[in-house]
Each structure stands twice: as C-alpha cells, then as structure tokens.
Design a protein around this motif. Structure first.
Motif, PDB file in Angstrom:
ATOM      1  N   ILE A  69       0.857  -1.185   0.000  1.00  0.00           N
ATOM      2  CA  ILE A  69       0.000   0.000   0.000  1.00  0.00           C
ATOM      3  C   ILE A  69       0.900   1.244   0.000  1.00  0.00           C
ATOM      4  CG2 ILE A  69      -1.862   1.206   1.198  1.00  0.00           C
ATOM      5  CD1 ILE A  69      -2.263  -1.622   2.668  1.00  0.00           C
ATOM      6  N   PHE A  70       0.822   2.016  -1.066  1.00  0.00           N
ATOM      7  CA  PHE A  70       1.660   3.204  -1.209  1.00  0.00           C
ATOM      8  C   PHE A  70       1.015   4.405  -0.521  1.00  0.00           C
ATOM      9  CE2 PHE A  70       2.898   0.381  -4.602  1.00  0.00           C
ATOM     10  CZ  PHE A  70       4.279   0.470  -4.584  1.00  0.00           C
ATOM     11  N   ASP A  71       1.840   5.397  -0.195  1.00  0.00           N
ATOM     12  CA  ASP A  71       1.348   6.604   0.487  1.00  0.00           C
ATOM     13  C   ASP A  71       0.273   7.334  -0.300  1.00  0.00           C
ATOM     14  OD1 ASP A  71       2.685   6.390   2.849  1.00  0.00           O
ATOM     15  OD2 ASP A  71       4.207   7.887   2.389  1.00  0.00           O
ATOM     16  N   ASN A  72       0.321   7.239  -1.638  1.00  0.00           N
ATOM     17  CA  ASN A  72      -0.678   7.943  -2.459  1.00  0.00           C
ATOM     18  C   ASN A  72      -2.008   7.191  -2.546  1.00  0.00           C
ATOM     19  OD1 ASN A  72      -0.149   5.859  -4.207  1.00  0.00           O
ATOM     20  ND2 ASN A  72       0.818   7.118  -5.775  1.00  0.00           N
ATOM     21  N   GLY A  73      -2.094   6.021  -1.881  1.00  0.00           N
ATOM     22  CA  GLY A  73      -3.346   5.270  -1.869  1.00  0.00           C
ATOM     23  C   GLY A  73      -3.399   4.106  -2.835  1.00  0.00           C
ATOM     24  N   ASN A  74      -2.460   4.025  -3.764  1.00  0.00           N
ATOM     25  CA  ASN A  74      -2.437   2.900  -4.692  1.00  0.00           C
ATOM     26  C   ASN A  74      -2.079   1.622  -3.949  1.00  0.00           C
ATOM     27  OD1 ASN A  74      -3.094   4.554  -6.810  1.00  0.00           O
ATOM     28  ND2 ASN A  74      -1.019   4.724  -7.590  1.00  0.00           N
ATOM     29  N   VAL A  75      -2.745   0.540  -4.338  1.00  0.00           N
ATOM     30  CA  VAL A  75      -2.552  -0.757  -3.686  1.00  0.00           C
ATOM     31  C   VAL A  75      -2.179  -1.783  -4.749  1.00  0.00           C
ATOM     32  CG1 VAL A  75      -3.643  -2.574  -2.327  1.00  0.00           C
ATOM     33  CG2 VAL A  75      -4.245  -0.184  -1.910  1.00  0.00           C
ATOM     34  N   CYS A  76      -1.148  -2.584  -4.461  1.00  0.00           N
ATOM     35  CA  CYS A  76      -0.717  -3.627  -5.382  1.00  0.00           C
ATOM     36  C   CYS A  76      -0.756  -4.977  -4.686  1.00  0.00           C
ATOM     37  CB  CYS A  76       0.707  -3.359  -5.860  1.00  0.00           C
ATOM     38  SG  CYS A  76       0.848  -1.880  -6.881  1.00  0.00           S
ATOM     39  N   GLU A  77      -1.160  -5.988  -5.429  1.00  0.00           N
ATOM     40  CA  GLU A  77      -1.187  -7.352  -4.913  1.00  0.00           C
ATOM     41  C   GLU A  77       0.240  -7.885  -4.826  1.00  0.00           C
ATOM     42  OE1 GLU A  77      -2.759 -11.735  -6.332  1.00  0.00           O
ATOM     43  OE2 GLU A  77      -3.634  -9.953  -7.242  1.00  0.00           O
ATOM     44  N   VAL A  78       0.599  -8.479  -3.703  1.00  0.00           N
ATOM     45  CA  VAL A  78       1.933  -9.032  -3.487  1.00  0.00           C
ATOM     46  C   VAL A  78       1.880 -10.545  -3.678  1.00  0.00           C
ATOM     47  CG1 VAL A  78       3.776  -9.406  -1.800  1.00  0.00           C
ATOM     48  CG2 VAL A  78       2.656  -7.182  -1.966  1.00  0.00           C
ATOM     49  N   THR A  79       2.770 -11.069  -4.511  1.00  0.00           N
ATOM     50  CA  THR A  79       2.804 -12.513  -4.754  1.00  0.00           C
ATOM     51  C   THR A  79       3.915 -13.215  -3.984  1.00  0.00           C
ATOM     52  OG1 THR A  79       4.154 -12.201  -6.718  1.00  0.00           O
ATOM     53  CG2 THR A  79       1.765 -12.341  -7.031  1.00  0.00           C
ATOM     54  N   LYS A  80       5.020 -12.484  -3.699  1.00  0.00           N
ATOM     55  CA  LYS A  80       6.147 -13.112  -3.014  1.00  0.00           C
ATOM     56  C   LYS A  80       7.001 -12.046  -2.330  1.00  0.00           C
ATOM     57  CE  LYS A  80       8.393 -15.913  -5.692  1.00  0.00           C
ATOM     58  NZ  LYS A  80       9.377 -16.501  -6.620  1.00  0.00           N
ATOM     59  N   VAL A  81       7.565 -12.402  -1.194  1.00  0.00           N
ATOM     60  CA  VAL A  81       8.541 -11.564  -0.495  1.00  0.00           C
ATOM     61  C   VAL A  81       9.751 -12.440  -0.222  1.00  0.00           C
ATOM     62  CG1 VAL A  81       9.002 -10.245   1.592  1.00  0.00           C
ATOM     63  CG2 VAL A  81       6.742 -10.147   0.569  1.00  0.00           C
ATOM     64  N   PHE A  82      10.943 -11.955  -0.609  1.00  0.00           N
ATOM     65  CA  PHE A  82      12.145 -12.751  -0.423  1.00  0.00           C
ATOM     66  C   PHE A  82      13.365 -11.864  -0.254  1.00  0.00           C
ATOM     67  CE2 PHE A  82      11.332 -12.110  -4.885  1.00  0.00           C
ATOM     68  CZ  PHE A  82      12.566 -11.820  -5.445  1.00  0.00           C
TER      69      PHE A  82
END
Length: 83
Positions: A69-82
């Motif tokens: 979730i970015f400060d400007n309100g845009n939201v992106c789906e996360v598939t992986k964190v590594f």
C-alpha cells in the motif's frame, strides 16, 4: 440455534490477521520492488513507479491477500517476499 452462534464465535475468534510493515521501496523492474533493507517484493500487475517511496506491506505467509500500500493510496497485490 445457540450452538450455531457459539460455533460461529469460535470460528471468528480463530481468524488470523496479516502483519503490517512500514517499508521504503524502489521499483527495480516490472512487478519487482526492493526495500531499503534489501528485501524484495514481487507484485502482480503493479504499475506504481517508486523511488525510495514510503509504503506499508500487509503480509502473511501463505496468504492470497498480501498487499503493498503506497502513500498515495495505490494498492498492489503481493505474490512473493524474499531476500
């Protein structure tokens, strides 16, 4: 009827919630961001161009509802964190 309410209460109290992390991200490729701590976040259909931008990572391992979730309100789906 009372048993149904007790059952629903037990199920709802056992729900797991995601962890929230404040991160500073930079976009390094299509759907790939790197935090200031050198952790990589892979997204799906994310078109946010970020250069050391503050964001919040909502993440729970094995979940299908992880988000960046970015400060400007845009939201992106996360598939992986590594790392």
């Amino acid at each position: 009827m009372r048993k149904l309410f007790i059952f629903l209460g037990v199920i709802m109290s056992g729900s797991v919630s995601a962890e929230f992390y404040k991160v500073e991200v930079t976009r390094i490729d299509n759907n790939l961001y790197r935090t200031s701590d050198k952790v990589y976040i892979e997204t799906k259909f994310c078109y946010e161009y970020a250069n050391r931008e503050d964001a919040v990572l909502s993440y729970e391992q094995y979940s299908y509802d992880n988000k960046l979730i970015f400060d400007n309100g845009n939201v992106c789906e996360v598939t992986k964190v590594f790392k």
